[in-house]
Scaffold this motif. Structure first.
Motif: not given
Ligand code: SF4
Length: 693
Positions: A15-17, A46-50, A188-192
């Motif tokens: 998913y995200c960068g 990880l976030c919910v998407k990952g 949008n960059h939940p782990v960051a």
């Protein structure tokens, strides 16, 4: 656990960068769950998407055989992805590849353009741009960086000499102050965002600047909820204070930068007491923020699409670069400029040359030496010295009849482009459209030939995250049916265009990339297989890469960074009596971009199944609409009807609309006006009317 899965495969989130490393647990050739792995960007988080967004790869909508449009089938958003055979017929790979190549070859040269993908691997991005340049002799190749951080890259290239981040986001651990502007990392960059929150919890000064409220607000020392589009007024006022109160870093400015005197003179015209009305932030707050940022030992600036997606997006980034430079907040631990990248591989796809004005490593297509070096690596004749057309310019060229054929890999312009009905009409007008994807996307509705691709968890390749970390992706499960890896499909197409390509696998493509990309020095396929991730630049085969760059000079003539003053440029479309509100668009936590993957991921779709917009409770009261009721959003481009949520994070004159839902497609409404430098559309500001339904 061994009864619950047969094997685990280490790879990277699609998913995200942020580029979280993850461990895919596989049983009977199916991914059954996902855990975080200890990657440099995520340290097992990880976030919910990952964690839960993986089962799209087994969705019944997956494309499993090549498809060719039936004779006479009308083009439009009219295909049921569960039953595409009314519009398309199944074909063999041989027949579909011949048809794809024949149609593009027949049109030939300048009449063909390509959109590559920031969701494919570095090797696939490299092959895609090579195919357009070598196969058609020009540079009309681009990808979604144009809709994302193109303006940030334009400003960074101009003033710093490099488009990538100057420090990893994890460097916030060494910072005392951090600005997060025009970004909503919790969604949008939940782990960051977890690193940002930890920074605030240990006493770091977190300054959040955004026209929308957001979850990071409760961790912030200062929350500046400024007026939409007023970035330059606010940032110039902050820099005015730093100059006026002589808080800037004299030694750094004198030794490492140029054009500061002109910047000083320019900033004199932006006192906070005058700018307060422009940006909606009190002068004393602007002064406090200036003092906190300038006097800190180490500071970082993070920004997102709230900065970049404006007609003045490049000016916004110029201001952020100048602010960091005058405080000496670049090139040391805990300092840096960091545009948070969107897609998992938008950094890598850009590095690999999927850009109309640059070959790999941002080497200009107008440079004769650069072009001949790549022609030599490719063992072929030359290609055009003219910069190619960008994403939105290519679709305009379709309307004007100058481009008649396209090869689109993994992009969805029928959802992602501004004023999307204009983009859809362009796709319908093409004489020949080849779409390569994992699902029958809205864009594939317009295709003549559809090539079924492997998903990320089904292939090997490298990707580069927002931190400049090149990471190894590994296949966990086989692709469904006859779907094939993107690199293989592009190579087969190139063979049919007569380019004589022959690669045994992505590792051979990576080896070729290294010949033209100094950024990959000391990074080999073998090293990535052993270490999983290597940050570039890296000075030796056995040492780690550099988390912070430009401590000893910038990659510009003379080694100095530059101050470029920015004037206030209003949004292209200002609210008026007919369209009195401001529409802004973006993502939300559970859904990714145009929704092709996340709306087919069962957990994510169950959490957030319905198209929605956010309005202030006072606006809903004025309209006489209950939260959960339906409103109509109208702009000069079109109208959509959508469920309204009450949300105090938006101001009463604003509406926020996510762009993942085809049934209320945000880009039906958005303004296609472009930033003149980065050519990025103004997704973040359109004059809008909201009506009760
Ligand atoms: Fe994936 Fe980004 Fe979430 Fe990490 S933060 S798990 S890369 S979506």
């Amino acid at each position: 656990d061994s009864a619950r899965y047969d094997r685990e495969v280490k790879s990277v989130c699609p998913y995200c960068g942020v580029g979280c490393q993850l461990s895919l647990k596989v049983k009977d050739d199916k991914v059954v769950w996902v855990d975080g792995a200890d990657g440099p960007a995520n340290e097992n988080r990880l976030c919910v998407k990952g964690r839960f967004g993986f089962d799209y790869i087994a969705h019944p909508h997956r494309l499993t055989r090549p498809l060719i449009r039936r004779e006479g089938a009308a083009k439009g958003l009219n295909v049921d992805p569960a039953n595409p055979l009314a519009t398309f017929r199944e074909a063999t790979w041989e027949e579909a590849m011949d048809a794809a190549a024949y149609g593009l070859k027949t049109l030939g040269g300048q009449r063909v353009a390509g959109f590559g993908s920031a969701k494919c691997s570095n090797e696939e991005a490299y092959l895609f741009q090579k195919l357009i340049r070598q196969g058609f002799g020009h540079n009309n190749v681009d990808h979604c960086t144009r809709l994302c951080h193109a303006s940030s890259v334009a400003a960074l290239m101009e003033n710093v000499g490099s488009g990538a981040v100057t420090a990893t986001f994890n460097e916030i651990e060494n910072a005392d102050v951090a600005i997060v502007i025009g970004a909503n990392p919790v969604e949008n960059h939940p782990v960051a965002a977890t690193y940002f929150k930890q920074f605030a919890k240990r006493g770091g000064t977190l300054i959040v600047m955004d026209p929308r409220g957001q979850a990071l607000k409760r961790h912030a020392t200062h929350m500046l909820q400024f007026k939409p589009g007023a970035d330059v007024a606010m940032l110039n006022a902050i820099m005015h204070v730093i100059v006026e109160e002589e808080l800037y870093d004299r030694q750094y400015v004198a030794g490492m930068t140029e054009n500061f005197e002109a910047m000083k003179a320019h900033l004199a015209g932006f006192p906070p007491e005058e700018m307060a009305a422009h940006c909606g932030i009190e002068a004393e707050t602007l002064r406090a923020v200036a003092r906190d940022f300038a006097t800190a030992r180490a500071g970082m600036i993070f920004w997102g699409m709230g900065v970049s997606q404006h007609v003045h997006g490049t000016d916004n980034s110029r201001c952020l670069i100048s602010l960091a430079l005058m405080c000496g907040h670049v090139g040391r631990p805990g300092t840096g400029l960091h545009p948070l990248r969107g897609q998992n591989n938008v950094q890598g796809a850009s590095d690999a040359g999927l850009i109309p004005m640059f070959l790999p490593d941002y080497q200009s297509v107008t440079d004769d030496g650069v072009r001949s070096a790549f022609s030599e690596i490719w063992g072929s004749g030359g290609f055009s010295d003219q910069k190619g057309l960008t994403v939105t310019e290519i679709l305009d060229a379709v309307h004007s009849g100058n481009i008649n054929g396209m090869y689109i890999l993994g992009e969805n312009p029928a959802m992602s482009d501004p004023d999307v009905e204009h983009a859809r009409a362009a796709l319908a007008k093409l004489d020949h459209l080849v779409v390569q994807d994992i699902f029958l996307t809205e864009t594939a509705n317009y295709a003549d030939v559809i090539l079924p691709a492997a998903a990320w968890a089904e292939k090997s390749g490298t990707v580069t995250n927002t931190n400049r970390q090149v990471q190894m992706g590994r296949p966990a499960v086989p692709p469904p049916g006859e779907a094939r890896e993107d690199w293989w499909i592009t190579v087969e197409l190139a063979k049919r265009l007569g380019l004589g390509w022959d690669y045994a696998g992505p590792y051979e493509v990576f080896a070729e990339m290294k010949k033209g990309m100094k950024s990959l020095d000391n990074i080999t396929w073998e090293r990535l297989e052993a270490e999983d991730a290597v940050t570039y630049p890296v000075k030796g085969p056995d040492v780690p890469g550099e988390a912070v760059v430009f401590g000893d000079g910038f990659p510009r003539d003379g080694g100095r960074a530059r101050f470029t003053p920015a004037e206030i440029v209003p949004p292209d479309e200002v609210p008026d009596a007919e369209y009195p509100m401001v529409l802004t668009t973006g993502r939300q936590l559970e859904h990714w971009h145009t929704g092709a993957m996340t709306r087919r991921a069962s957990v994510l779709d169950a959490v957030e199944p319905e198209a929605n917009c956010s309005l202030h409770p006072a606006t809903l009261r004025r309209l006489g609409v209950e939260a959960g009721g339906t409103v109509r959003l109208v702009t000069r481009r079109g109208a959509v009807e959508v469920m309204a949520r009450a949300d105090r994070a938006v101001s009463p004159d604003m509406v926020f609309l996510p762009f993942a839902f085809v049934e209320a497609a945000a880009n039906v409404l958005t303004n296609p006006a472009l930033d003149p430098y980065g050519k990025i559309p103004e997704f973040k500001f359109a004059a809008c009317r909201v009506e009760a339904v």
